[in-house]
Design a protein around this motif. Sequence first.
Motif, mmCIF file in Angstrom:
data_model
loop_
_atom_site.group_PDB
_atom_site.id
_atom_site.type_symbol
_atom_site.label_atom_id
_atom_site.label_comp_id
_atom_site.label_asym_id
_atom_site.label_seq_id
_atom_site.Cartn_x
_atom_site.Cartn_y
_atom_site.Cartn_z
ATOM 1 N N ALA A 410 28.676 9.453 -64.650
ATOM 2 C CA ALA A 410 28.342 9.825 -63.267
ATOM 3 C C ALA A 410 26.923 9.391 -62.928
ATOM 4 N N ARG A 411 25.978 9.596 -63.848
ATOM 5 C CA ARG A 411 24.603 9.144 -63.620
ATOM 6 C C ARG A 411 24.557 7.628 -63.460
ATOM 7 N N LEU A 412 25.336 6.938 -64.309
ATOM 8 C CA LEU A 412 25.385 5.479 -64.227
ATOM 9 C C LEU A 412 25.861 5.031 -62.854
ATOM 10 N N ASP A 413 26.735 5.822 -62.257
ATOM 11 C CA ASP A 413 27.284 5.483 -60.936
ATOM 12 C C ASP A 413 26.382 5.924 -59.795
ATOM 13 N N GLY A 414 25.203 6.485 -60.133
ATOM 14 C CA GLY A 414 24.264 6.901 -59.099
ATOM 15 C C GLY A 414 24.472 8.305 -58.591
#
Length: 533
Positions: A410-414
């Motif tokens: 989720a963090r990777l996806d912003g």
Amino acid sequence: MRQRILAALLCLGLLLTPAWAAEGDGYLRSGSLDMPPLSVREIAQMLAANPLAFSGETMARQPSLSAPYDPGQVSQAALDAAVGRFNALRRLAGVPGVWLDEDYNARAQYGAVLLAANGSLSHHPAQPADMDDDFYARGHNATSSSNIYQGTNATLTQAVDAFFDDSDGGNLPMLGHRRWMLNPTMSKTGLGFSPSNATYGPYTYNFATLWAFDRSGDDIDYDFIAWPASGSFPESLFHADQAWSVTLNPSRYATPSRAELTVTLTREADGASWTLSGAQDYPAADRGAYLGVDTANYGVANAIIFRPDLGGGGYEGTYTVSIQGLKDSRGEPVPFAYQVDFFDPDRLDEPPAPAQPSAPLTAFADVAPGSWYEEAVAYAVGQGLFNGVGGDRFDPDGPMTRAMVMTVLARLDGEETAPQSPLESWDIRGRRWAVTNRISDGLNTDSAITLEELATMLYRYAQLRRGAQAPVSYHLPNLPDGNTVSSWAADAANWAVDEGILIGDQDGRLNPQRTATRAQVATLLQRFLTESA
């Protein structure tokens, strides 16, 4: 779990322990007492010389699975690879090797063809309508005297390892295949192999037989035979759902009573313990806690079978097994404890750290400069994907839960994953994102993630944001344990192999159900975001 005072109690108990039982440290040694223990280097070299993988031609002559039936012939290369693997695992357990008997090979081959003709496993298979009585009698003689195996695109070497595993719910109460494989008086065997007409998607079901009923070897001097064996033992040969087995020497121990037994497994690194009591009933299932005693005549008629419920993860480091309630042949109580030190053979070949190492890439005290995962850890932390566990520790060998990986992606996806109120759990936003975007079902969030689960989440993310497609080439059938990948993860694992994200161990095994460590998650994420970008 063993109490911390056990070592002292064992020392006091040596007065009651026969001279044959105890090593100098109070722990017993499994296998032949005349065979010297192997070093980790010797074990790694032995397994490298006798790998699980086999890519050569298995059949020198193809069998016929309909009238007129023909047993065919297994190639010498396949036979040599399988018996070499078999003897390597027997040596690891401290029992003498076996040799291939031509007569047993011929018998076993008829059994493999009979199984393949029926397309199913049975020690007493039915006679196909078009099979003559002589061929059927030969085949039935083999299937009723052999370990038998069925696997998709499987090899003979895979059958050997499967017989040592033997821990599904149906076989768990006996571990009969394993006990025949470790029968100390076996000195010869025979191997049979046949493809079948049965398929599962792109896979072909192959059948294998290993002649088990042999007792022509000499007796050996042993206290007990264990799997995993005492001393150094490779992690890759024993997963969390496998059962432990202890076969006692009937001339030295009384037949054990399950009701009187208590088995305790202690992980020495942190003192975690698992206790199994004979006063409790345990269901025979594919996984979960189990304790049983079997005295049927599978090699040696005297086996204790147990499996702790690890709750995720695998075996790493040293474990102490303590069994209470055993008696010697005179009926006197005896202490019984041994240790298994699990190690990773792949890491033995890592290059040594340079004499003057460069400056560390991270500030974590437990991430050694030059370690195989240092760069990946620095990358994951630098990208803000995940951090350490507190203080100056990263805990590279620790597990990651499914919720943690959902949050990382989720963090990777912003996505903003930090809780927005005291009422929100730390992982709620990551889980919500993962479910909304069909990266995960959002269940079992506290479970340690396995390699095949991690590959599946990465594949779904790649489909979501990169339009990833399934590769044209199908790699799993060519890998030693490719057929062990769960069906729901097969496409994702194949994609991860094709992209160079998921790489096998020294034997080419993916170990799909092994728990992914934090270092491995960092490494796979780095490969995903760089090599496959």
